[in-house]
Design a protein around this motif. Structure first.
Motif, short mmCIF file in Angstrom:
data_model
loop_
_atom_site.label_atom_id
_atom_site.label_comp_id
_atom_site.label_asym_id
_atom_site.label_seq_id
_atom_site.Cartn_x
_atom_site.Cartn_y
_atom_site.Cartn_z
N CYS A 239 7.97 -1.43 23.99
CA CYS A 239 7.28 -0.07 23.83
C CYS A 239 7.65 0.82 22.58
N ARG A 240 6.82 1.16 21.69
CA ARG A 240 7.41 1.46 20.55
C ARG A 240 6.72 2.98 20.14
N SER A 241 7.20 3.60 19.14
CA SER A 241 7.08 5.00 18.84
C SER A 241 5.61 5.03 18.14
N TYR B 127 7.38 0.33 13.89
CA TYR B 127 7.84 1.56 14.67
C TYR B 127 9.08 1.35 15.39
N ARG B 128 9.77 2.47 15.62
CA ARG B 128 10.92 2.41 16.46
C ARG B 128 10.72 2.03 17.66
N ILE C 274 11.21 2.07 21.62
CA ILE C 274 11.87 3.21 22.81
C ILE C 274 12.30 2.61 23.79
N THR C 275 11.39 1.30 24.42
CA THR C 275 11.88 0.88 25.61
C THR C 275 11.38 -0.49 25.86
N THR D 106 10.45 8.64 33.69
CA THR D 106 10.83 9.46 32.12
C THR D 106 9.77 10.47 31.67
N ALA E 188 9.57 10.41 28.41
CA ALA E 188 9.02 9.84 27.09
C ALA E 188 7.61 9.27 27.10
N CYS F 179 5.41 6.25 24.78
CA CYS F 179 5.56 5.14 23.90
C CYS F 179 4.18 4.28 23.76
#
Length: 184
Positions: free
Chosen positions: A89-91, A97-98, A100-101, A128, A130, A132
């Motif tokens: 799971c990305r930004s 993309y970065r 995230i989890t 969370t 966050a 993503c």
């Protein structure tokens, strides 16, 4: 289902075989027909057993003496999704993309927004705050149109910036040469 499709071929084969065997085949044909009917009855019973049971109406339940039980046919108003393969799971909605989890197999996550025209949704993993972007290739669900979710806006990509490294330029400096002076 395959048995039902093959029944006509079996009957034709039996009829041709019996015709080749002679006049005492009428009993064999009757047996084959009875067996075919028995197979069809078993298939019908099996199909009926696989059908979901209907819930009786309150009037039918009262007539049968069944206690009134509340039934709920509504689906969850909150969309969830899970994956069959551990999925990053990305930004943002691409691999550049970065990270995230990682959503693990069987883990249920809440879908917060959709991204039309792509295989990504914005999710919030349980426990969370966050958000993503999850790729739906391995998801158990990909149509969230019935949930009236907001449309996500793709975040800007992180473009690497070039920072030039300092270059060393040789510089020549002249140092006066030391010449001893004579003493008298």
């Amino acid at each position: 289902m395959k048995i039902r499709q093959s029944v006509p071929f079996v009957l034709i084969f039996i009829a041709l075989l019996l015709q080749a065997c002679g006049p005492a085949t009428e009993a064999v044909v009757q047996t084959a027909i009875a067996q075919t009917q028995q197979i069809a009855d078993l298939q019908t019973a099996a199909a009926a057993a696989n059908q979901p049971q209907s819930t009786p109406t309150p009037e039918e339940a009262a007539a049968e003496g069944v206690a009134d039980t509340p039934t709920s046919t509504s689906t969850s108003s909150v969309p969830f999704v899970s994956v069959s393969v551990d999925t990053h799971c990305r930004s943002g909605p691409r691999v550049d993309y970065r990270l995230i989890t990682t959503i693990l197999v069987g883990q249920r996550v809440e879908v917060k927004a959709v991204f039309p025209g792509s295989d990504y949704v914005v999710i919030q993993p349980q426990g969370t705050t966050a958000l993503c972007w999850l790729w739906l290739r391995y998801a158990d669900q990909s149509d969230f149109s019935g949930y009236n979710l907001p449309v996500a806006t793709q975040p800007p990509t992180s473009t690497p910036t070039y920072t030039p490294s300092p270059t060393l330029t040789p510089s020549w400096t002249s140092t006066p040469s030391y010449t001893p002076t004579p003493t008298p």
